[in-house]
Design a protein around this motif. Structure first.
Motif, mmCIF file in Angstrom:
data_model
loop_
_atom_site.group_PDB
_atom_site.id
_atom_site.type_symbol
_atom_site.label_atom_id
_atom_site.label_comp_id
_atom_site.label_asym_id
_atom_site.label_seq_id
_atom_site.Cartn_x
_atom_site.Cartn_y
_atom_site.Cartn_z
ATOM 1 N N PHE A 26 32.646 46.964 36.027
ATOM 2 C CA PHE A 26 33.739 46.653 35.139
ATOM 3 C C PHE A 26 34.477 45.397 35.253
ATOM 4 O O PHE A 26 34.549 44.973 36.675
ATOM 5 C CB PHE A 26 34.675 47.839 35.156
ATOM 6 C CG PHE A 26 35.151 48.447 36.321
ATOM 7 C CD1 PHE A 26 35.963 47.744 37.254
ATOM 8 C CD2 PHE A 26 34.395 49.535 36.914
ATOM 9 C CE1 PHE A 26 36.310 48.243 38.506
ATOM 10 C CE2 PHE A 26 34.751 50.135 38.155
ATOM 11 C CZ PHE A 26 35.586 49.295 39.031
ATOM 12 N N SER A 27 35.073 44.565 34.355
ATOM 13 C CA SER A 27 35.827 43.482 34.680
ATOM 14 C C SER A 27 37.095 43.922 34.719
ATOM 15 O O SER A 27 37.915 44.586 33.840
ATOM 16 C CB SER A 27 35.690 42.691 33.375
ATOM 17 O OG SER A 27 36.407 41.336 33.323
ATOM 18 N N LEU A 28 37.763 43.267 35.803
ATOM 19 C CA LEU A 28 39.135 43.445 36.152
ATOM 20 C C LEU A 28 40.081 42.238 35.547
ATOM 21 O O LEU A 28 41.154 42.330 36.099
ATOM 22 C CB LEU A 28 39.476 43.685 37.441
ATOM 23 C CG LEU A 28 38.916 45.144 38.101
ATOM 24 C CD1 LEU A 28 38.821 45.085 39.457
ATOM 25 C CD2 LEU A 28 39.554 46.397 37.499
ATOM 26 N N GLU A 29 39.408 41.175 35.011
ATOM 27 C CA GLU A 29 40.058 40.207 34.220
ATOM 28 C C GLU A 29 41.001 40.669 33.298
ATOM 29 O O GLU A 29 40.513 40.768 32.035
ATOM 30 C CB GLU A 29 39.239 39.162 34.152
ATOM 31 C CG GLU A 29 39.893 37.872 33.817
ATOM 32 C CD GLU A 29 40.666 37.231 35.051
ATOM 33 O OE1 GLU A 29 41.583 36.322 34.615
ATOM 34 O OE2 GLU A 29 40.423 37.473 36.058
ATOM 35 N N GLY A 30 42.262 40.732 33.442
ATOM 36 C CA GLY A 30 43.035 41.334 32.334
ATOM 37 C C GLY A 30 43.169 42.593 32.094
ATOM 38 O O GLY A 30 43.693 42.908 31.142
ATOM 39 N N SER A 31 42.891 43.384 32.929
ATOM 40 C CA SER A 31 42.972 44.833 32.804
ATOM 41 C C SER A 31 43.277 45.618 34.247
ATOM 42 O O SER A 31 42.801 45.068 35.232
ATOM 43 C CB SER A 31 41.560 45.626 32.320
ATOM 44 O OG SER A 31 40.409 45.358 33.083
ATOM 45 N N VAL A 32 43.670 46.726 34.208
ATOM 46 C CA VAL A 32 44.089 47.494 35.528
ATOM 47 C C VAL A 32 43.700 48.743 35.279
ATOM 48 O O VAL A 32 43.555 49.261 34.202
ATOM 49 C CB VAL A 32 45.514 47.415 35.989
ATOM 50 C CG1 VAL A 32 45.689 45.949 36.400
ATOM 51 C CG2 VAL A 32 46.394 47.788 34.699
ATOM 52 N N PRO A 33 43.389 49.550 36.369
ATOM 53 C CA PRO A 33 43.041 51.058 36.067
ATOM 54 C C PRO A 33 44.323 52.064 35.908
ATOM 55 O O PRO A 33 45.442 51.633 36.191
ATOM 56 C CB PRO A 33 42.317 51.612 37.639
ATOM 57 C CG PRO A 33 43.133 50.316 38.600
ATOM 58 C CD PRO A 33 43.231 49.011 37.921
ATOM 59 N N VAL A 34 43.922 53.236 35.331
ATOM 60 C CA VAL A 34 45.102 53.894 35.138
ATOM 61 C C VAL A 34 45.787 54.335 36.378
ATOM 62 O O VAL A 34 44.996 54.362 37.291
ATOM 63 C CB VAL A 34 44.696 55.050 34.119
ATOM 64 C CG1 VAL A 34 44.413 54.697 32.659
ATOM 65 C CG2 VAL A 34 43.611 55.726 34.640
ATOM 66 N N TRP A 35 46.760 55.147 36.349
ATOM 67 C CA TRP A 35 47.515 55.542 37.509
ATOM 68 C C TRP A 35 46.758 56.350 38.461
ATOM 69 O O TRP A 35 46.891 56.773 39.572
ATOM 70 C CB TRP A 35 48.992 55.769 37.249
ATOM 71 C CG TRP A 35 49.109 57.146 36.515
ATOM 72 C CD1 TRP A 35 49.128 57.206 35.187
ATOM 73 C CD2 TRP A 35 49.108 58.465 37.051
ATOM 74 N NE1 TRP A 35 49.300 58.470 34.714
ATOM 75 C CE2 TRP A 35 49.153 59.323 35.808
ATOM 76 C CE3 TRP A 35 48.881 58.933 38.104
ATOM 77 C CZ2 TRP A 35 49.063 60.708 35.966
ATOM 78 C CZ3 TRP A 35 48.961 60.306 38.437
ATOM 79 C CH2 TRP A 35 49.217 61.392 37.287
ATOM 80 N N TRP A 36 45.867 57.458 37.672
ATOM 81 C CA TRP A 36 45.243 58.503 38.368
ATOM 82 C C TRP A 36 43.789 57.824 38.606
ATOM 83 O O TRP A 36 43.121 58.952 39.181
ATOM 84 C CB TRP A 36 45.278 59.745 37.574
ATOM 85 C CG TRP A 36 45.035 59.774 36.095
ATOM 86 C CD1 TRP A 36 46.136 59.424 35.028
ATOM 87 C CD2 TRP A 36 43.703 59.633 35.422
ATOM 88 N NE1 TRP A 36 45.102 59.247 33.761
ATOM 89 C CE2 TRP A 36 43.775 59.274 34.046
ATOM 90 C CE3 TRP A 36 42.293 59.685 35.849
ATOM 91 C CZ2 TRP A 36 42.881 59.188 33.141
ATOM 92 C CZ3 TRP A 36 41.321 59.573 35.173
ATOM 93 C CH2 TRP A 36 41.642 59.336 33.745
ATOM 94 N N PHE A 37 43.613 56.857 38.623
ATOM 95 C CA PHE A 37 42.232 56.347 38.778
ATOM 96 C C PHE A 37 41.627 56.517 40.112
ATOM 97 O O PHE A 37 40.627 57.346 40.484
ATOM 98 C CB PHE A 37 42.150 54.809 38.352
ATOM 99 C CG PHE A 37 40.712 54.238 38.770
ATOM 100 C CD1 PHE A 37 39.887 54.273 37.594
ATOM 101 C CD2 PHE A 37 40.450 53.474 39.941
ATOM 102 C CE1 PHE A 37 38.531 53.603 38.145
ATOM 103 C CE2 PHE A 37 39.155 52.986 40.193
ATOM 104 C CZ PHE A 37 38.162 53.160 39.114
ATOM 105 N N ALA A 38 42.641 56.133 41.076
ATOM 106 C CA ALA A 38 42.184 56.357 42.482
ATOM 107 C C ALA A 38 42.037 57.903 43.086
ATOM 108 O O ALA A 38 40.938 58.043 43.513
ATOM 109 C CB ALA A 38 43.007 55.640 43.379
ATOM 110 N N PRO A 39 42.872 58.903 42.609
ATOM 111 C CA PRO A 39 42.799 60.144 43.199
ATOM 112 C C PRO A 39 41.629 60.722 42.636
ATOM 113 O O PRO A 39 40.660 61.590 43.153
ATOM 114 C CB PRO A 39 44.035 60.808 42.818
ATOM 115 C CG PRO A 39 44.895 59.529 42.591
ATOM 116 C CD PRO A 39 44.485 58.462 42.000
ATOM 117 N N VAL A 40 41.144 60.352 41.336
ATOM 118 C CA VAL A 40 39.961 61.079 40.667
ATOM 119 C C VAL A 40 38.716 60.566 40.872
ATOM 120 O O VAL A 40 37.874 61.390 41.351
ATOM 121 C CB VAL A 40 40.189 61.113 38.925
ATOM 122 C CG1 VAL A 40 38.858 61.560 38.454
ATOM 123 C CG2 VAL A 40 41.225 61.888 38.573
#
Length: 464
Positions: free
Chosen positions: A228-242
């Motif tokens: 996935f491209s992280l240029e201009g985007s960020v994961p949602v807040w619960w991304f890491a726990p899930v």
């Protein structure tokens, strides 16, 4: 004089001297002559294993496996946190993951190769404790290798970045994946008694991680190696726990199913957690990421009389001085021209009235470490975007001759703005006429020309 046998006296046996124990021992200190009671044997064994075998080489191999491919294309990611973590994530999952699994597999088969598996069954420690102690050196060294590579890559990109910052969620999930894949490899090494199990496992895991990327559903995000491209985007807040529950649950399920197989209920909890996390990931799909407002924000140069503003995305703001230098000649030729753009914006922004688009340049292709690789080409492409017309092919209102005249006029203006010969019409008479005009007449003609730069009707374009 002889002594009767019944009354023979024997010398008393020498007894071992009793250990002298101080009457008032110092609190917190072990008594002299006794082994310290706070030093677990498992910890001592772990320290020994950390210094020998395949474990130390695993840390070095992980660091080199990540740094070598990233270093070979540093121009593409240096200066952008999003690109840096995108490239690092790909290397960690597709290269580092199979490597750690193979190292853990080799570590897991060590007892079979040494023929000490049956001997270890007599050790009083439990099966799970023995497995964890044997596996932990590979896990710890793999984590150390990743952290070394992470520090080196972040240190290389930090001096060239603008707005934004690294995503700690991606760091956590990448590290968690490396730690979770080790139990899978270790158990495979314990169960399959074949010396080629480690390389075969690495190849199979590489294919298994990359194959879901060809799917068009949200299930492809179940693969930790999904690109996935992280240029201009960020994961949602619960991304890491899930994500950690998904990958960590798989590793824990495999480990407990092997080491605690007589206590089956222990395996149920990580298995349920894994299924729940996987369901959430598959249903969410691309919505695991959202736009990053910090990277879409525009940053513009200071307004000055007679000099247009230049606006770039916030992460590219350190490039503003280089862009201004590259376009200085073009701006000077448009000075005083009626209708000339007062602002030039990056291609990702829609230009409004009085604005024009800059040339398209990304890191690795046009920008390297906040420098334009070819300033003249950048200026030429910006002039081309200023004079190019978005006209449909085969429009009925123009003939072939009219279209050719309009294209030659556009090319003459573009060539004059960047002070170079036309690559398409080397002997352009229109360019010669434009150069021969007096300054006042040329500014007036350019003003009429710029007023029609969005028109596709040849008759509206002033003749040259």
């Amino acid at each position: 004089m002889t002594t009767p046998a019944g009354s023979m006296r024997t010398a008393p046996e020498e007894s071992a001297p009793e250990e002298s124990v101080p009457q008032n021992p110092v609190p917190g200190k072990p008594s002299p002559g006794r082994p310290p009671s706070g030093k677990p044997r498992a910890l001592a064994a772990l320290r020994t294993e950390l210094r020998r075998g395949v474990a130390p080489w695993t840390g070095l191999a992980v660091a080199l496996t990540l740094l070598v491919p990233l270093g070979s294309k540093a121009a593409h990611w240096q200066g952008s946190w999003g690109e840096t973590q995108t490239e690092l994530h790909a290397a960690v999952t597709l290269l580092g993951g199979p490597l750690v699994a193979a190292a853990a597999c080799w570590q897991g088969g060590r007892e079979h190769r040494r023929r000490t598996a049956e001997l270890l069954l007599s050790v009083p420690r439990g099966r799970l404790a023995r497995v964890v102690t044997a596996m932990m050196p590979v896990v710890l060294w793999a984590a150390a290798g990743y952290l070394v590579a992470l520090a080196a890559v972040f240190a290389a990109t930090a001096p060239y970045t603008g707005a934004g910052g690294p995503s700690l969620a991606i760091v956590a999930t990448d590290l968690g994946f490396l730690l979770s894949v080790a139990p899978v490899g270790f158990v495979a090494g314990r169960l399959v008694r074949w010396r080629l199990t480690a390389p075969v496992l690495a190849a199979v895991l590489y294919v298994a991680l990359g194959a879901p990327g060809y799917l068009r559903t949200g299930a492809r995000f179940l693969s930790p190696a999904e690109q996935f491209s992280l240029e201009g985007s960020v994961p949602v807040w619960w991304f890491a726990p899930v994500l950690l529950a998904w990958t960590g649950g798989i590793g824990a399920t495999v480990l407990l199913a092997y080491a605690a197989r007589r206590r089956l209920p222990v395996v149920v909890l990580p298995l349920v957690l894994t299924v729940a996390a996987g369901t959430v990931i598959a249903r969410t799909g691309e919505d695991l990421f959202r736009d990053d407002p910090a990277t879409t924000r525009k940053v513009c140069s200071k307004a000055a009389p007679g000099t247009p503003q230049i606006c770039l995305a916030a992460p590219d703001s350190p490039v503003l001085p280089r862009v201004a230098e590259a376009l200085e000649g073009m701006f000077s030729r448009l000075e005083g021209v009626p209708g000339a753009p007062v602002r030039y914006v990056a291609p990702q922004y829609e230009p409004k009235d009085g604005e024009a688009s800059l040339a398209h340049a990304v890191r690795g292709w046009g920008i390297t470490r906040n420098r334009l690789t070819d300033p003249r080409a950048y200026a030429a492409n910006t002039a081309l975007s200023l004079t190019a017309r978005d006209c449909p092919d085969g429009e009925d209102r123009r003939t072939a001759g009219e279209a050719d005249r309009m294209e030659r006029t556009d090319d003459a203006v573009r060539s004059w703005l960047v002070d170079e010969e036309s690559p398409w019409y080397p002997e352009s008479r229109r360019l010669a006429r434009l150069e021969a005009m007096p300054d006042a007449d040329r500014r007036a003609w350019l003003g009429r020309y710029l007023a029609t730069r969005k028109s596709c009707t040849p008759a509206e374009v002033p003749a040259l």
